[in-house]
Scaffold this motif. Structure first.
Motif, PDB file in Angstrom:
ATOM      1  N   GLN A  86       0.825  -1.202   0.000  1.00 14.61           N
ATOM      2  CA  GLN A  86       0.000   0.000   0.000  1.00 14.61           C
ATOM      3  C   GLN A  86       0.869   1.265   0.000  1.00 14.61           C
ATOM      4  O   GLN A  86       0.655   2.179  -0.786  1.00 14.61           O
ATOM      5  N   GLN A  87       1.855   1.257   0.887  1.00 15.57           N
ATOM      6  CA  GLN A  87       2.713   2.441   1.026  1.00 15.57           C
ATOM      7  C   GLN A  87       3.469   2.720  -0.274  1.00 15.57           C
ATOM      8  O   GLN A  87       3.598   3.857  -0.701  1.00 15.57           O
ATOM      9  N   VAL A  88       3.954   1.620  -0.890  1.00 14.67           N
ATOM     10  CA  VAL A  88       4.718   1.792  -2.117  1.00 14.67           C
ATOM     11  C   VAL A  88       3.827   2.385  -3.193  1.00 14.67           C
ATOM     12  O   VAL A  88       4.219   3.329  -3.890  1.00 14.67           O
ATOM     13  N   ILE A  89       2.606   1.868  -3.333  1.00 11.44           N
ATOM     14  CA  ILE A  89       1.712   2.367  -4.377  1.00 11.44           C
ATOM     15  C   ILE A  89       1.271   3.796  -4.081  1.00 11.44           C
ATOM     16  O   ILE A  89       1.339   4.678  -4.946  1.00 11.44           O
ATOM     17  N   ASP A  90       0.881   4.037  -2.833  1.00  9.53           N
ATOM     18  CA  ASP A  90       0.320   5.346  -2.495  1.00  9.53           C
ATOM     19  C   ASP A  90       1.379   6.440  -2.420  1.00  9.53           C
ATOM     20  O   ASP A  90       1.159   7.559  -2.859  1.00  9.53           O
ATOM     21  N   ARG A  91       2.529   6.098  -1.837  1.00 10.68           N
ATOM     22  CA  ARG A  91       3.495   7.163  -1.584  1.00 10.68           C
ATOM     23  C   ARG A  91       4.719   7.043  -2.477  1.00 10.68           C
ATOM     24  O   ARG A  91       5.183   8.006  -3.062  1.00 10.68           O
ATOM     25  N   GLY A  92       5.226   5.832  -2.612  1.00 12.17           N
ATOM     26  CA  GLY A  92       6.457   5.645  -3.395  1.00 12.17           C
ATOM     27  C   GLY A  92       6.230   5.892  -4.870  1.00 12.17           C
ATOM     28  O   GLY A  92       7.086   6.447  -5.561  1.00 12.17           O
ATOM     29  N   LEU A  93       5.069   5.446  -5.354  1.00 15.56           N
ATOM     30  CA  LEU A  93       4.834   5.545  -6.788  1.00 15.56           C
ATOM     31  C   LEU A  93       3.869   6.671  -7.133  1.00 15.56           C
ATOM     32  O   LEU A  93       3.261   6.696  -8.191  1.00 15.56           O
ATOM     33  N   ALA A  94       3.715   7.600  -6.209  1.00 16.87           N
ATOM     34  CA  ALA A  94       2.777   8.681  -6.443  1.00 16.87           C
ATOM     35  C   ALA A  94       3.242   9.539  -7.627  1.00 16.87           C
ATOM     36  O   ALA A  94       4.434   9.620  -7.919  1.00 16.87           O
ATOM     37  N   ASP A  95       2.350  10.134  -8.271  1.00 13.79           N
ATOM     38  CA  ASP A  95       2.520  10.984  -9.459  1.00 13.79           C
ATOM     39  C   ASP A  95       3.584  10.470 -10.430  1.00 13.79           C
ATOM     40  O   ASP A  95       4.535  11.141 -10.794  1.00 13.79           O
ATOM     41  N   GLY A  96       3.405   9.204 -10.827  1.00 14.45           N
ATOM     42  CA  GLY A  96       4.177   8.652 -11.953  1.00 14.45           C
ATOM     43  C   GLY A  96       5.624   8.309 -11.622  1.00 14.45           C
ATOM     44  O   GLY A  96       6.131   7.278 -12.040  1.00 14.45           O
ATOM     45  N   GLY A  97       6.296   9.089 -10.848  1.00 15.68           N
ATOM     46  CA  GLY A  97       7.704   8.807 -10.560  1.00 15.68           C
ATOM     47  C   GLY A  97       7.853   7.868  -9.389  1.00 15.68           C
ATOM     48  O   GLY A  97       6.885   7.523  -8.712  1.00 15.68           O
ATOM     49  N   ALA A  98       9.052   7.380  -9.131  1.00 15.57           N
ATOM     50  CA  ALA A  98       9.297   6.479  -8.017  1.00 15.57           C
ATOM     51  C   ALA A  98      10.235   7.136  -7.034  1.00 15.57           C
ATOM     52  O   ALA A  98      11.332   7.585  -7.405  1.00 15.57           O
ATOM     53  N   ASP A  99       9.779   7.220  -5.786  1.00 19.25           N
ATOM     54  CA  ASP A  99      10.648   7.759  -4.732  1.00 19.25           C
ATOM     55  C   ASP A  99      11.475   6.604  -4.200  1.00 19.25           C
ATOM     56  O   ASP A  99      11.128   5.958  -3.222  1.00 19.25           O
ATOM     57  N   MET A 100      12.575   6.314  -4.869  1.00 16.55           N
ATOM     58  CA  MET A 100      13.339   5.100  -4.554  1.00 16.55           C
ATOM     59  C   MET A 100      13.887   5.109  -3.131  1.00 16.55           C
ATOM     60  O   MET A 100      14.003   4.078  -2.498  1.00 16.55           O
ATOM     61  N   GLU A 101      14.226   6.291  -2.682  1.00 18.45           N
ATOM     62  CA  GLU A 101      14.810   6.362  -1.334  1.00 18.45           C
ATOM     63  C   GLU A 101      13.775   5.905  -0.301  1.00 18.45           C
ATOM     64  O   GLU A 101      14.046   5.063   0.548  1.00 18.45           O
ATOM     65  N   LEU A 102      12.557   6.449  -0.468  1.00 15.20           N
ATOM     66  CA  LEU A 102      11.466   6.088   0.449  1.00 15.20           C
ATOM     67  C   LEU A 102      11.165   4.587   0.333  1.00 15.20           C
ATOM     68  O   LEU A 102      11.038   3.886   1.344  1.00 15.20           O
ATOM     69  N   ILE A 103      11.076   4.109  -0.912  1.00 16.41           N
ATOM     70  CA  ILE A 103      10.738   2.707  -1.129  1.00 16.41           C
ATOM     71  C   ILE A 103      11.793   1.795  -0.504  1.00 16.41           C
ATOM     72  O   ILE A 103      11.480   0.815   0.171  1.00 16.41           O
ATOM     73  N   THR A 104      13.073   2.140  -0.700  1.00 14.89           N
ATOM     74  CA  THR A 104      14.145   1.319  -0.144  1.00 14.89           C
ATOM     75  C   THR A 104      14.036   1.277   1.380  1.00 14.89           C
ATOM     76  O   THR A 104      14.161   0.225   2.002  1.00 14.89           O
ATOM     77  N   ARG A 105      13.772   2.427   1.962  1.00 19.72           N
ATOM     78  CA  ARG A 105      13.674   2.480   3.420  1.00 19.72           C
ATOM     79  C   ARG A 105      12.501   1.616   3.899  1.00 19.72           C
ATOM     80  O   ARG A 105      12.613   0.840   4.831  1.00 19.72           O
ATOM     81  N   LEU A 106      11.392   1.779   3.194  1.00 18.59           N
ATOM     82  CA  LEU A 106      10.182   1.021   3.545  1.00 18.59           C
ATOM     83  C   LEU A 106      10.423  -0.485   3.475  1.00 18.59           C
ATOM     84  O   LEU A 106      10.133  -1.236   4.409  1.00 18.59           O
ATOM     85  N   VAL A 107      10.990  -0.895   2.345  1.00 21.43           N
ATOM     86  CA  VAL A 107      11.214  -2.323   2.133  1.00 21.43           C
ATOM     87  C   VAL A 107      12.204  -2.874   3.169  1.00 21.43           C
ATOM     88  O   VAL A 107      11.996  -3.948   3.737  1.00 21.43           O
ATOM     89  N   ALA A 108      13.242  -2.111   3.445  1.00 21.98           N
ATOM     90  CA  ALA A 108      14.237  -2.562   4.415  1.00 21.98           C
ATOM     91  C   ALA A 108      13.577  -2.724   5.788  1.00 21.98           C
ATOM     92  O   ALA A 108      13.779  -3.732   6.486  1.00 21.98           O
TER      93      ALA A 108
END
Lengths: 610, 591
Positions: free
Chosen positions: A55-77
């Motif tokens: 959910q977090q990745v879709i809602d926040r990490g992938l918001a507005d077309g781009g990918a916030d890789m830093e956020l996603i990496t932190r989340l996944v870790a």
């Protein structure tokens, strides 16, 4: 924890009551349970964390077309760490659970075992011994297997159900309500399913028993089947039993499948409902797309425990039923209790003199309403007398022996041991330690343990050396017999003493009683025929064993009656005659009739032979 | 070690193949069901993905949706689920049927062998062993079949998933290619580590059970010697070993279970991490990412089914190894082509130079036994324990065949007679009375068409009429397993009635009257001898009363006939005979 896997039906009350009773009986079971449960809740975190990550990745990490890789990496870790922590928590929980349950069950097993030895059903109804064995074996095994599998599943499922519901509610209370609503019919149906399952598996168990019985015909009855040429008939009976078992198994399988798929179907309905209602809610601005996707994952999390429940439903019922059977055994009050434990203030030791036996108005019946096995018997046997009790099968002579050894208590009257100069002590006041040391019974079949001859003799007096055992055999005039054994007293006797003949088993049983050195001996004579050499040894050994001891022999042979100091004739629960063989044999009465029947069966030529 | 493991795997696969070959249809149906389930599990992930992509996200982005779109989404979810349910039903039902059919079939085969194999084979195998061969060993052999189609379906699912992954995104596929084999590997390690621990626990369970059996059987000794506590200690020590064994099993399971769950979860997270990058650079879209993530969570369970099958294989092989010797045992009794030479009157029995030895015995049981019995006479065979009397009785009715010499019925070697001829002429009552779990009537007639009058007449001769009449359902009363509801004497009388009702030309009684009154015994023999065509009777006897009913006595000692003649003759001439008869007379049972 089992309440999650046991349905809310009539059994549930029973099941919960059983569990409460079990927990009362096994405090070690309860110890640490809160901590285990806390770990179970923690364990569910790992399952919830992944949908949240999605959910977090879709809602926040992938918001507005781009990918916030830093956020996603932190989340996944972060989530990976939680998953690992969860794994460790589950491992810790499993260990705790297995250790406490296995320890508790081992304790339960031993307690039940000890208790069974206190129950008179063990020696009164030999045919029920098998079922008593299963109380301390398969019933407990089933519980343990269930706890290792269903118990863990149940615990995690319960946790998962709680956590999934909570998280779902945080995301959307409306959708949560919707999901719960979908499962209401299933919750109601589960009760019906449980009954069907129980019935179906009950039939299977019965059929398994039938097959065993039919197969036994072809094995145990092999000589009869062959001699009468009825192999085809037996084969037909076996086939019928096998077919019936097969059909019952398939029927049970159908019920199980039905239970399983209804869970699956409800889950699909819930998913579809969540999509439809979720979109509508989203349009109203209540939830986001990510929330809805995550919610779909959460629904699977919620569904899984419900399906697990349908899987373990049947096993859980069986396990609880087994648990109940074990607890019932432990809860059965023993008919005879050691006064040293039950009423220490009344407990006494037997007087340190030769022991006589006194019956004072004694009556006994095996079950309420049954006919009296002994009826108002009053008599006294002086110390150091050898008395033979004779009578037809069912006359009550065995009851006599069981009352003297206090395997059971009379329903009326008192049995006393002692003598006129030492005083008479009511049997129910004699501490078992004193009773068992002074009064010993030699049962019919001897009962040998799967050990050496010496081990079996030592059973009568623990701590004897092999040399002392050998000396005891010398005393009984059995040295030649021992010398003829392959390893002397160290010879293994096999299961139930099967590598010895029945006469030889009796010799060992006599030696066992001899080393126990009782004052009062109760002998239940064997009925089986023995070869002449062993017969001679038996007679000699018995003479030496009974020398100087009060002896009560349940006699099946008139030769024993002839040699006794006194004969008691029991008929229909009464002592009808008493005297020496010589006195009784010529008086018209039961003894003379018994004697005549014996002479008839020897066809009058016993005299010629003897 | 490695080679032995290979051997187990090879034999295991062959065993799996055997099951499939025996039940190809059920297996195919179950695998089809399982594959459908697998495909639909994958499909459900894609449906969720598609719904996300085509319905959810557009609706949220645009702020509107259509009833059609929503209905389609709902229908897709439910439709896939329905197909999945069909798959589950097929897998569960057909896998169950396959397993149960295999069990039933092998039980049938094993018990056919029991009925076919000669008594000498039976005597070499303990009863308990034969019962568990037909029951628990057969069950163990085919238990693994239940999850087998699931495992095969899981393989299908993994294959589909791998292809789908590669097509969707090769980089994400890589994650799957790491995680799936890893799960599989962990599974194999798990069964390897688990199986010896399970075996030990099973062994300890058996030992605990043995102690309980022995101790409860010996209840009288335990109790009257006041050894209950010592027994509890003995039992407790083994129960504690079992507890430790079970905790050892639990420790392995406790470690592997969370590991097996963590792996797909970590896989999902990896997919998210890598997938997010791919979404960012446009190689894949969010919907596909959701599908793949969803798929990973769904695959965890089916993959474990492979582990269940593998874990069960050693047990299955062990069970099957115990069943195989029974199925492969040979030694069926060969029958000849001849019909009985004579069909009326007492039979003539001839025993000529008969030797017999048990397979594992050091000394032969019978050596050069020769004697004959004239039609209509009664012969008592007397001898000390172990002299070979029961073996001789079995030879007369062809329960066993001699190693050397011949047994003749009316002058014909019994081996030349057709199947059913000997049992048609001769009746045999064994030492240990055997009753079938049937009605009184069934036990007497063995389903042959005897009239009620004939049955009652036989019961009367055997002095069983009174107690049978007093039974709740008379002739139709069921006697329970091995006649458990009757007393020993009643069982013996029914067994005698079974022999009497057939009006046999030869009656062989192997100490079959020990629990009945001598007068009943005399009545039975009289009934058989006083007819117009008196039967020939051979009795193995201990009692004087029985012996005195015989026209002649055969004295057997250490497998040889040492004397024959009348009772009085032998009393005078054979010291061993006199001593034995005297000993038994003294040991006589009065009631």
């Amino acid at each position: 924890m089992t309440d999650v896997v046991v349905p809310a039906d009539a059994r549930c009350e029973g099941a919960l009551a059983t569990l409460r009773r079990g927990l009362r009986m096994m405090p070690e079971f309860r110890r640490g349970l809160p901590a285990t449960f806390a770990l179970a809740l923690l364990a569910t975190a790992g399952r919830v964390v992944v949908p949240i990550a999605v959910q977090q990745v879709i809602d926040r990490g992938l918001a507005d077309g781009g990918a916030d890789m830093e956020l996603i990496t932190r989340l996944v870790a972060l989530c990976a760490v939680v998953v690992l922590i969860t794994a460790v928590a589950v491992y810790r929980m499993n260990l705790r659970l297995f250790r406490t349950t296995e320890t508790a069950l081992a304790g339960l097993r031993v307690r039940a075992f000890r208790h069974v030895h206190d129950l008179s059903v063990l020696h009164q109804q030999g045919e029920r011994r098998g079922s008593l064995v299963s109380r301390v074996t398969s019933d407990v095994d089933q519980l343990s297997t269930f706890m290792q599998w269903g118990g863990v599943l149940g615990l995690i499922s319960l946790g998962q159900l709680v956590v999934a519901t909570a998280v779902m509610a945080v995301y959307s209370w409306q959708l949560t309500l919707l999901v719960l609503l979908c499962f209401v019919p299933l919750g109601i149906a589960v009760r019906w399913f449980a009954q069907r399952l129980a019935t179906a598996y009950g039939v299977v168990r019965e059929r398994v028993g039938d097959v065993l019985g039919a197969v036994a015909e072809s094995v145990v009855g092999a000589p009869t089947v062959r001699a009468y040429g009825v192999g085809a008939r037996t084969a037909g009976r076996i086939d019928t039993a096998i077919d019936r078992q097969y059909r019952a198994q398939v029927d049970a399988q159908k019920v199980t499948a039905a239970v399983f798929i209804s869970g699956e179907f409800v889950a699909a309905l819930a998913n579809a409902a969540v999509v439809v209602v979720g979109v509508l809610l989203g349009l109203a601005g209540d939830i986001t797309a990510g929330t809805l996707v995550a919610f779909l994952f959460l629904v699977t999390l919620f569904v899984a425990p419900v399906q697990t429940a349908s899987e373990v439903l049947n096993e859980a019922q069986n396990a609880v039923a087994g648990f109940r059977r074990v607890l019932d055994v432990i809860d059965t009050a023993p008919d005879v209790r050691d006064p040293a434990v039950a009423a220490p203030e009344r407990a006494r030791n037997l007087p340190d003199r030769p022991l006589g036996v006194r019956f004072d108005g004694v009556a006994f019946r095996y079950a309420p309403g049954a006919r009296l096995a002994l009826d108002d018997v009053s008599l006294t046997i002086d110390p150091r007398r050898r008395v033979a009790v004779v009578g037809e099968t069912g006359s009550g002579k065995t009851t006599f022996a069981k009352l003297v050894t206090r395997l059971m208590d009379p329903v009326e009257g008192t049995v006393l041991l002692g003598s006129d100069d030492g005083g008479w002590v009511p049997l129910d006041e004699v501490a078992f330690s004193s009773l068992r040391a002074r009064v010993v019974m030699v049962p019919q079949d001897g009962f040998l343990f799967d050990a050496t001859v010496a081990d079996n003799v030592r059973y009568g007096r623990p701590g004897m050396t092999d040399a002392e055992v050998a000396a005891a055999f010398d005393d009984l005039g059995l040295d030649a017999w021992v010398a003829g054994l392959p390893d002397g007293v160290a010879t293994a006797v096999g299961q139930r003493g099967e590598s010895l003949s029945s006469g030889e088993r009796q010799l060992v049983a006599i030696a066992r009683a001899y080393v126990a050195d009782p004052d009062l001996l109760v002998l239940d004579e064997a009925t089986s025929a023995v070869d002449p050499a062993t017969e001679q040894r038996l007679t000699r050994a018995l003479d030496r064993l009974t020398d100087g001891r009060t002896t009560l022999t349940i006699a099946h042979r008139l030769s024993t009656a002839e040699r006794a100091d006194e004969v008691l004739v029991v008929d229909a629960g009464h002592v009808v005659q008493r005297g020496t063989h010589a006195e009784l044999v010529d008086v018209d009465g039961p003894y003379a009739r018994l004697h005549a029947s014996w002479r008839r069966s020897s066809a009058g030529s016993a005299a010629a032979a003897g | 070690m490695a080679r032995r493991r290979d051997a187990v795997v090879r034999r295991g696969l062959r065993h799996v193949g055997r099951g499939i070959v025996e039940q190809p249809r059920m297996f195919t149906l179950a695998v089809l069901g399982s594959s459908l389930y697998g495909a639909m599990t994958v499909a459900s992930a894609y449906v969720i993905g598609e719904v996300t992509d085509r319905v959810l996200l557009p609706s949220f982005d645009d702020g509107v949706t259509t009833a059609t779109a929503l209905s389609l989404a709902a229908a897709a979810i439910v439709g896939v689920a329905l197909l999945k349910i069909v798959g589950i039903l097929g897998r569960r039902l057909f896998a169950g049927i396959m397993s149960y059919r295999l069990q039933a079939e092998y039980r049938r085969r094993v018990t056919r062998q029991y009925l076919r194999l000669p008594l000498s084979w039976h005597q070499r195998h303990p009863t308990g062993q034969l019962l568990s061969n037909a029951n628990s060993d057969v069950e163990a052999s085919w238990y693994f079949v239940a999850p087998l189609p699931f495992a095969v379906g899981a393989l299908v699912m993994i294959a589909i998933t791998s292809v789908a992954l590669v097509l969707t995104d090769p980089l994400l596929a890589l994650v799957g290619l790491v995680v799936f084999p890893l799960v599989f590997l962990v599974n194999i390690v798990y069964s390897q580590v688990m199986s010896p621990r399970m075996q030990r626990a099973q062994q300890l369970r058996a030992e605990v059970s043995e102690i309980a059996h022995e101790s409860f059987d010996a209840a009288l000794v335990v109790k009257t010697l006041g050894r209950e506590s010592a027994e509890s200690e003995r039992f407790g020590a083994r129960a504690e070993e079992l507890r430790d064994g079970l905790i050892a099993v639990g420790r392995v399971r406790g470690l592997f279970d969370p590991l097996m769950e963590a792996l797909p979860n970590l896989g999902t997270l990896a997919v998210l991490l890598i997938g997010a990058g791919r979404v960012a650079d446009g190689s894949t879209d969010a919907g596909e990412l959701v599908s793949i993530a969803y798929l990973f969570t769904l695959l965890a369970l089916p993959i474990r089914a492979i582990g269940w099958v593998l874990a069960d294989l050693p047990r299955a092989l062990a069970g099957f190894d115990r069943v195989t010797p029974v199925l492969e045992a040979t030694g069926e009794t060969p029958y000849g082509p001849d019909a009985a030479a004579v069909v009326t009157g007492g039979a003539t029995v001839g025993v000529a130079g008969v030797d017999f030895a048990f397979a594992d015995a050091s000394a032969p049981t019978l050596r050069g036994v020769t004697f004959d019995v004239r039609p209509g006479t009664t012969v008592a065979v007397v001898g000390p324990t172990g002299s070979g009397k029961s073996t001789l009785a079995g030879l007369l009715v062809r329960l066993v065949d001699p190693a050397d010499g011949t047994v003749l019925l009316d002058g014909v070697d019994v081996r030349r007679l057709r199947e059913g001829e000997v049992s048609g002429q001769a009746a045999f009552v064994a030492q240990g009375t055997f009753l079938f779990d049937d009605t009184v009537r069934g036990n007497v007639t063995l389903d042959e068409p005897f009239s009620d009058e004939q049955v009652w007449a036989a019961l009367r001769v055997a002095a069983a009429d009174e107690f049978v009449a007093a039974l709740p359902d008379g002739l139709e009363t069921r006697v329970g397993e091995r006649g458990a509801t009757l007393s020993g004497g009643q069982r013996q009388r029914l067994a005698l009635a079974r022999a009497v009702v057939r009006r046999p030309r030869l009656l062989v009684l192997d100490d079959a009257t020990s629990a009945v009154d001598p007068s009943v015994e005399a009545r039975i023999l009289d009934a058989l001898r006083d007819s117009d065509e008196p039967a020939t009777v051979v009795v193995i006897a201990y009692r004087q009363a029985t012996i005195s009913l015989a026209d002649e006595v055969v004295w057997l000692e250490q497998g040889r006939v040492l004397a024959r003649g009348s009772h009085e003759q032998l009393l005078g001439e054979v010291p061993g005979y006199a001593a034995l008869v005297r000993a038994y007379a003294q040991a006589e049972v009065p009631a």
